[in-house]
Scaffold this motif. Structure first.
Motif, PDB file in Angstrom:
ATOM      1  N   LYS A   1     -47.639  -9.669 -85.379  1.00 26.81           N
ATOM      2  CA  LYS A   1     -49.334  -9.577 -85.955  1.00 26.81           C
ATOM      3  C   LYS A   1     -49.023  -8.380 -87.255  1.00 26.81           C
ATOM      4  N   ILE A   2     -50.214  -8.576 -88.083  1.00 27.21           N
ATOM      5  CA  ILE A   2     -50.420  -6.815 -89.416  1.00 27.21           C
ATOM      6  C   ILE A   2     -51.207  -6.446 -88.523  1.00 27.21           C
ATOM      7  N   PRO A   3     -50.568  -4.995 -88.485  1.00 26.95           N
ATOM      8  CA  PRO A   3     -52.095  -3.531 -87.714  1.00 26.95           C
ATOM      9  C   PRO A   3     -52.996  -3.010 -88.968  1.00 26.95           C
ATOM     10  N   LEU A   4     -53.200  -3.032 -88.296  1.00 27.60           N
ATOM     11  CA  LEU A   4     -54.924  -2.676 -89.003  1.00 27.60           C
ATOM     12  C   LEU A   4     -54.783  -0.360 -89.242  1.00 27.60           C
ATOM     13  N   GLY A   5     -54.696  -0.565 -90.613  1.00 26.13           N
ATOM     14  CA  GLY A   5     -54.310   1.007 -91.157  1.00 26.13           C
ATOM     15  C   GLY A   5     -52.805   1.642 -90.682  1.00 26.13           C
ATOM     16  N   ASP A   6     -52.704   0.105 -90.580  1.00 28.30           N
ATOM     17  CA  ASP A   6     -51.437   0.767 -90.650  1.00 28.30           C
ATOM     18  C   ASP A   6     -50.028   0.540 -91.360  1.00 28.30           C
ATOM     19  N   VAL A   7     -48.195   0.869 -90.991  1.00 31.01           N
ATOM     20  CA  VAL A   7     -47.543  -0.851 -91.415  1.00 31.01           C
ATOM     21  C   VAL A   7     -46.550  -0.811 -90.428  1.00 31.01           C
ATOM     22  N   ILE A   8     -46.097  -2.378 -90.969  1.00 33.35           N
ATOM     23  CA  ILE A   8     -45.392  -2.497 -90.085  1.00 33.35           C
ATOM     24  C   ILE A   8     -44.171  -3.102 -90.666  1.00 33.35           C
ATOM     25  N   ILE A   9     -42.801  -2.824 -90.574  1.00 35.28           N
ATOM     26  CA  ILE A   9     -41.563  -2.579 -90.621  1.00 35.28           C
ATOM     27  C   ILE A   9     -40.415  -3.144 -90.297  1.00 35.28           C
ATOM     28  N   LYS A  10     -40.248  -4.619 -90.731  1.00 32.27           N
ATOM     29  CA  LYS A  10     -39.164  -5.757 -90.415  1.00 32.27           C
ATOM     30  C   LYS A  10     -37.958  -5.454 -91.319  1.00 32.27           C
ATOM     31  N   ASN A  11     -36.842  -5.085 -91.458  1.00 32.16           N
ATOM     32  CA  ASN A  11     -35.738  -5.001 -91.645  1.00 32.16           C
ATOM     33  C   ASN A  11     -34.788  -6.826 -90.979  1.00 32.16           C
ATOM     34  N   ILE A  12     -34.340  -7.530 -91.758  1.00 34.14           N
ATOM     35  CA  ILE A  12     -33.922  -8.751 -91.395  1.00 34.14           C
ATOM     36  C   ILE A  12     -32.620  -8.181 -91.895  1.00 34.14           C
ATOM     37  N   THR A  13     -31.788  -9.005 -90.920  1.00 36.11           N
ATOM     38  CA  THR A  13     -30.624  -9.765 -91.478  1.00 36.11           C
ATOM     39  C   THR A  13     -30.192 -11.087 -91.607  1.00 36.11           C
ATOM     40  N   LEU A  14     -30.330 -11.194 -93.123  1.00 34.92           N
ATOM     41  CA  LEU A  14     -29.067 -12.701 -92.651  1.00 34.92           C
ATOM     42  C   LEU A  14     -27.960 -13.345 -92.228  1.00 34.92           C
ATOM     43  N   LEU A  15     -27.427 -13.734 -91.750  1.00 33.74           N
ATOM     44  CA  LEU A  15     -26.607 -14.807 -91.477  1.00 33.74           C
ATOM     45  C   LEU A  15     -26.091 -15.611 -92.171  1.00 33.74           C
ATOM     46  N   THR A  16     -24.707 -15.744 -92.968  1.00 29.77           N
ATOM     47  CA  THR A  16     -24.472 -17.469 -93.331  1.00 29.77           C
ATOM     48  C   THR A  16     -24.474 -17.832 -91.886  1.00 29.77           C
ATOM     49  N   PRO A  17     -24.392 -19.607 -92.715  1.00 27.94           N
ATOM     50  CA  PRO A  17     -23.490 -20.868 -91.571  1.00 27.94           C
ATOM     51  C   PRO A  17     -22.665 -20.385 -90.221  1.00 27.94           C
ATOM     52  N   ALA A  18     -21.294 -19.550 -91.051  1.00 30.28           N
ATOM     53  CA  ALA A  18     -20.004 -19.345 -90.318  1.00 30.28           C
ATOM     54  C   ALA A  18     -21.138 -17.838 -89.191  1.00 30.28           C
ATOM     55  N   GLU A  19     -21.891 -17.488 -89.668  1.00 31.47           N
ATOM     56  CA  GLU A  19     -21.918 -16.157 -89.135  1.00 31.47           C
ATOM     57  C   GLU A  19     -22.637 -16.330 -87.412  1.00 31.47           C
ATOM     58  N   ALA A  20     -23.579 -17.310 -88.020  1.00 32.14           N
ATOM     59  CA  ALA A  20     -24.562 -17.504 -86.904  1.00 32.14           C
ATOM     60  C   ALA A  20     -24.018 -17.917 -85.194  1.00 32.14           C
TER      61      ALA A  20
END
Length: 335
Positions: free
Chosen positions: A90-109
């Motif tokens: 959900k996008i916040p009103l008048g604020d910032v949402i921070i999402k840091n994503i770590t993607l994994l390879t199929p071997a790492e997942a």
């Protein structure tokens, strides 16, 4: 002798505060080693209507989207050779949402079930907080305190929590001075942004205790004192700043303007004379002194300061008025 009558209008600064009607999302897309992933993509799709947008992270893996409606969205993060991640947010009103994503390879997942949590529960918070601080610093350095503030609040809150949850003692030790640095910058931004001045004081006082000659912290404490209408504190911090920098002619000049606007020409004159003692070539002070001298019917003083003003700033905003006044016979006769 014909009297000169001039209307002196000092510009007033009007600040209009508009409530933010949109939100923002930012973050980073990194691999397991913490490196950016070339060719990664972040897709945002609203759940309530047909709207979608692709965000392409930069070379550091960072992405940012502003002007988003406060709505529910599906965020899909993908890159060739990596397992796609999908999340509803959900996008916040008048604020910032921070999402840091770590993607994994199929071997790492993980083979089954959700992605395994990191061994140290504070790692993700540590990364998120540092990322938010890194986004705040360029804005802070440019003087965009209001824009930097949400990132700093996120950084301080997240890293404070990370310090509690981190199991790695070395990481905890490294984080401690970073938190103090963020605390200082957060206090300065709160004081200078214009809408959280009084909340800044506890952070600033701790920063001042660590470094009693921190000029930016002292300047911010002057702002918090003004917000609280605490004249004693304002004078105290102003004296501290002057002891380090020397008297600030801009500050003294503005005090003169405040006195003049309040109808106290005598107090205004004292301030502007002080400015000219410190900075004899301060053009605006000469012009204002001319106005005060004219009000006191001291035509010689009026002419002297008008001529000095034009000498220093011949194309200044009040130059036309000064030239017109000097054309008057009553001033032309003065030697």
């Amino acid at each position: 002798m014909r009297r000169l009558i001039f209307a002196l209008t000092l510009p007033a600064i009007c600040l209009t505060v508009q409530a933010e009607q949109t939100g923002r999302i930012s973050g980073k897309v990194l691999d397991k080693a913490g490196k950016p992933i070339p060719g990664s993509k972040v897709n945002l799709k609203r759940t309530d209507r047909n709207w979608a947008k692709d965000l392409i992270p930069d070379k550091n893996g960072s992405f940012l989207q502003v002007g988003l409606d406060p709505a529910e969205m599906i965020m899909t993060v993908s890159a060739e050779g990596y397992v796609t991640q999908t999340e509803t947010l959900k996008i916040p009103l008048g604020d910032v949402i921070i999402k840091n994503i770590t993607l994994l390879t199929p071997a790492e997942a993980p083979k089954t079930g959700p992605q395994a949590a990191p061994e140290d529960p504070g790692d993700a918070l540590n990364n998120e907080g540092r990322s938010a601080f890194n986004q705040a610093i360029p804005l802070y350095n440019e003087g965009k305190f209001g824009e930097a503030l949400p990132f700093l609040e996120t950084a301080y809150k997240t890293l404070t929590e990370a310090q509690v949850k981190l199991k790695d003692e070395k990481a905890k030790t490294e984080l401690a001075p970073e938190l103090l640095k963020i605390e200082r910058v957060l206090g300065i931004c709160m004081a200078q942004a214009g809408y959280k001045k009084e909340e800044a004081e506890p952070y600033l006082l701790k920063a001042l205790e660590r470094n009693p000659k921190d000029e930016r912290v002292i300047a911010a404490l002057i702002e918090t004192s003004k917000a609280k209408s605490d004249q004693a504190a304002e004078q105290k911090y102003t004296a501290m700043l002057e002891a380090i920098q020397g008297p600030n002619p801009d500050v003294i000049y503005n005090k003169g303007v405040e006195a003049f606007n309040a109808g106290n020409a005598k107090a205004a004159k004292a301030q502007w004379l002080k400015v000219l003692e410190i900075a004899p070539n301060y053009a605006k002070a000469h012009y204002m002194m001319a106005m005060v001298e004219f009000g006191e019917n001291n035509l010689k003083g009026t002419k002297t300061h008008l001529e000095k003003y034009l000498e220093l700033d011949p194309n200044g905003k009040d130059a036309a008025t000064a030239k017109e006044m000097l054309k008057d016979p009553s001033l032309k006769r003065i030697k």
